[in-house]
Design a protein around this motif. Structure first.
Motif, mmCIF file in Angstrom:
data_model
loop_
_atom_site.group_PDB
_atom_site.id
_atom_site.type_symbol
_atom_site.label_atom_id
_atom_site.label_comp_id
_atom_site.label_asym_id
_atom_site.label_seq_id
_atom_site.Cartn_x
_atom_site.Cartn_y
_atom_site.Cartn_z
ATOM 1 N N THR A 211 19.325 62.131 54.879
ATOM 2 C CA THR A 211 20.058 62.059 56.155
ATOM 3 C C THR A 211 19.103 61.740 57.303
ATOM 4 O O THR A 211 19.424 61.972 58.465
ATOM 5 C CB THR A 211 20.772 63.393 56.426
ATOM 6 O OG1 THR A 211 19.803 64.452 56.493
ATOM 7 C CG2 THR A 211 21.783 63.704 55.333
ATOM 8 N N ALA A 232 27.803 61.374 59.930
ATOM 9 C CA ALA A 232 28.081 61.014 58.537
ATOM 10 C C ALA A 232 28.220 59.509 58.375
ATOM 11 O O ALA A 232 27.784 58.934 57.363
ATOM 12 C CB ALA A 232 29.352 61.721 58.068
ATOM 13 N N PHE A 242 27.895 64.674 53.692
ATOM 14 C CA PHE A 242 26.809 64.663 54.670
ATOM 15 C C PHE A 242 26.389 66.083 55.042
ATOM 16 O O PHE A 242 25.192 66.392 55.080
ATOM 17 C CB PHE A 242 27.243 63.915 55.926
ATOM 18 C CG PHE A 242 26.221 63.945 57.026
ATOM 19 C CD1 PHE A 242 25.152 63.063 57.025
ATOM 20 C CD2 PHE A 242 26.315 64.878 58.062
ATOM 21 C CE1 PHE A 242 24.195 63.105 58.028
ATOM 22 C CE2 PHE A 242 25.370 64.925 59.066
ATOM 23 C CZ PHE A 242 24.305 64.041 59.052
#
Length: 315
Positions: A211, A232, A242
């Motif tokens: 991420t 996300a 996410f």
């Protein structure tokens, strides 16, 4: 000058000892003046064994504790034995105004001295069960990096000891000084004490599952409203996926992480700019000065104006 006394014992963990001296020793004012006097003491001056293949020779005794502003107790490989109880009483010599900190299993010494009773504290996750069994009156939080209760601080392990030292420097002299020290030692400038100390998969197996892009985008756009859906989408993930992956990587929820990033930005702006409080709140993404004030008070216990008056950097 603020005096930091490192109280060492036989079996000293060398990395923790070196980190304390390196971090506080690098702290300088804008004019390059050292901000801390760091000294080492032990119960009986002389050679002190470390967990490495070298000893250190300590010339100062426990009388140094009497003039300390901060006392730091690194871990020893003997912390599971009875010797830790023999030194707890020595901390009675520390002045009432001074703060006392432990790193890793150094917390056993603070607990043996009764300094942690009724207080939040942490220790290395691998020692948590034994610590809880021996010191049930301590409010142990085994999943955080460090804690701060009044004048008592505890760090979970060697690396989180670095985080704790930077946190203390930041509390004393603001983000600018702490950030310079962090850059000098090539470590992250800030990790929240509430961040998880032990994460099963701290590094994603592939970049496709990371991420990091969303984190970088969020930091670059803190002044804008940030939602889980937006973050996300930056990773082409569902919100559920996410959130799960972000928490696994960072050790906290996206919402909590965003608040911390905004607080960090606000503190930097308060220190380094003449922006009004309203503008700082807007630039950091809090929307209103009232919202920023509430978050800053909850995080460090001071208002934005008080923080600026204490840590404002004059160029």
């Amino acid at each position: 000058m603020h005096k930091v006394v490192v109280f060492v014992r036989d079996g000293l963990l060398a990395m923790e000892f070196g980190s304390v001296h390196r971090l506080f020793g690098q702290a300088r004012s804008e004019d390059g003046v050292p901000l801390y006097d760091v000294v080492t003491c032990t119960s009986t001056p002389g050679p002190v064994r470390t967990d490495a293949d070298v000893d250190i020779y300590v010339t100062r005794g426990v009388e140094e504790l009497e003039s300390a502003d901060t006392v730091i107790v690194p871990a020893s490989d003997l912390d599971y034995g009875p010797s830790r109880h023999d030194v707890g009483g020595l901390l009675d010599a520390v002045p009432a105004h001074a703060r006392i900190a432990s790193i890793c299993t150094g917390s056993f010494v603070l607990a043996a001295a009764g300094l942690l009773d009724g207080k939040r504290a942490t220790t290395h996750w691998n020692s948590a069960d034994q610590f809880r069994a021996q010191y049930p009156r301590v409010l142990l939080e085994p999943n955080v990096l460090y804690t701060h209760e009044g004048n008592i601080l505890t760090a979970a392990g060697e690396a989180s000891g670095i985080d704790l030292c930077l946190y203390m420097i930041r509390c004393d002299h603001g983000s600018s000084v702490a950030n310079r020290v962090a850059r000098g030692t090539v470590v992250p400038p800030h990790r929240s004490g509430g961040q998880a100390q032990y994460i099963d998969s701290p590094v994603p197996r592939t970049t496709a599952t990371s991420t990091a892009d969303a984190q970088a985008w969020a930091v670059a756009n803190l002044s804008e409203p940030l939602s889980l859906e937006m973050l996300a989408s930056k990773q082409s993930m569902s919100v559920r996926t996410f959130t799960r992956r972000f928490t696994a990587e960072v050790g906290m929820s996206p919402a909590k992480w965003i608040v911390q990033q905004r607080l960090h930005r606000a503190r930097e702006l308060l220190e380094n700019t003449d922006y009004t409080i309203d503008r700082v709140a807007a630039e950091a993404g809090f929307g209103t000065a009232t919202s920023m004030r509430q978050q800053l008070m909850a995080d460090i216990g001071v208002s934005p104006s008080a923080y600026r008056s204490t840590f404002r950097v004059v160029h």
